[in-house]
Scaffold this active site. Structure first.
Site, PDB file in Angstrom:
ATOM      1  N   GLU A  76       0.829  -1.202   0.000  1.00 40.90           N
ATOM      2  CA  GLU A  76       0.000   0.000   0.000  1.00 40.90           C
ATOM      3  C   GLU A  76       0.861   1.248   0.000  1.00 40.90           C
ATOM      4  OE1 GLU A  76      -2.018  -3.550   0.996  1.00 40.90           O
ATOM      5  OE2 GLU A  76      -0.292  -2.688   2.023  1.00 40.90           O
ATOM      6  N   HIS A 103       9.878  14.822  10.196  1.00 33.50           N
ATOM      7  CA  HIS A 103      11.099  14.862   9.394  1.00 33.50           C
ATOM      8  C   HIS A 103      10.859  14.753   7.897  1.00 33.50           C
ATOM      9  CE1 HIS A 103      13.965  13.516  12.872  1.00 33.50           C
ATOM     10  NE2 HIS A 103      13.181  14.515  13.213  1.00 33.50           N
TER      11      HIS A 103
END
Length: 172
Positions: A76, A103
């Site tokens: 996925e 991040h």
């Protein structure tokens, strides 16, 4: 915030749970399927649609994120990452969910429906949705390098320190 969801048969139970959880927590969930259990369905059909919808919303200036769900979350994630403008991260803990946003400014999260409890995966999604991007210069720079590669297919230049590395004479 709008949240687009897509899964396969292995993620259907969690997706259905998240649809209700998101509504209860003030989100606007959008279900891209599947809508019924089919043991041989194909996750790209649903995950690509969820990714496309997130990218379209963001291009229109709307606040939107996505969640894709499968047995492991790996396929996925790969499918969602094929959509231009999508940065999909696989989360297997609260920390990886938070770091994906902080991040990497990930805009889609992938979770494995067979890897954790529904409660744990709901928490990973919650952390992902509520964690902001840090905007630290180093993270902006790194995302920019990946985006530039997507557009040009040119590798970013090696840093000077890499050119002085083990056994290298400085020629790249």
């Amino acid at each position: 915030m709008r949240v687009h969801l897509g899964s396969d048969h292995a993620g259907l139970e969690l997706k259905d749970h998240l649809m209700a959880w998101l509504l209860d927590h003030g989100y606007e969930p959008v279900d891209h399927g599947p809508f019924a259990y089919d043991a041989v369905d194909d996750y790209p059909v649903f995950c690509l649609r969820a990714g496309e919808a997130v990218a379209a919303d963001q291009a229109d200036g709307q606040t939107s994120l996505g969640v894709v769900i499968g047995g492991s979350g790996n396929g996925e994630q790969i499918a969602a990452n094929k959509v231009e403008g999508i940065r999909c991260a696989l989360a297997w803990s609260e920390e990886t969910a938070a770091l994906a946003r902080q991040h990497n400014d990930a805009n889609v999260v992938s979770v494995g429906g067979r890897m954790h409890s529904v409660e744990d995966m709901t928490r990973f999604v919650e952390v992902f949705l509520t964690t902001p991007f840090s905007n630290d210069e180093r993270h902006v720079r790194r995302i920019g390098q990946v985006s530039a590669y997507d557009e040009t297919k040119e590798l970013p230049p090696l840093p000077e320190s890499a050119l002085r590395g083990a056994g290298r004479d400085g020629d790249a």
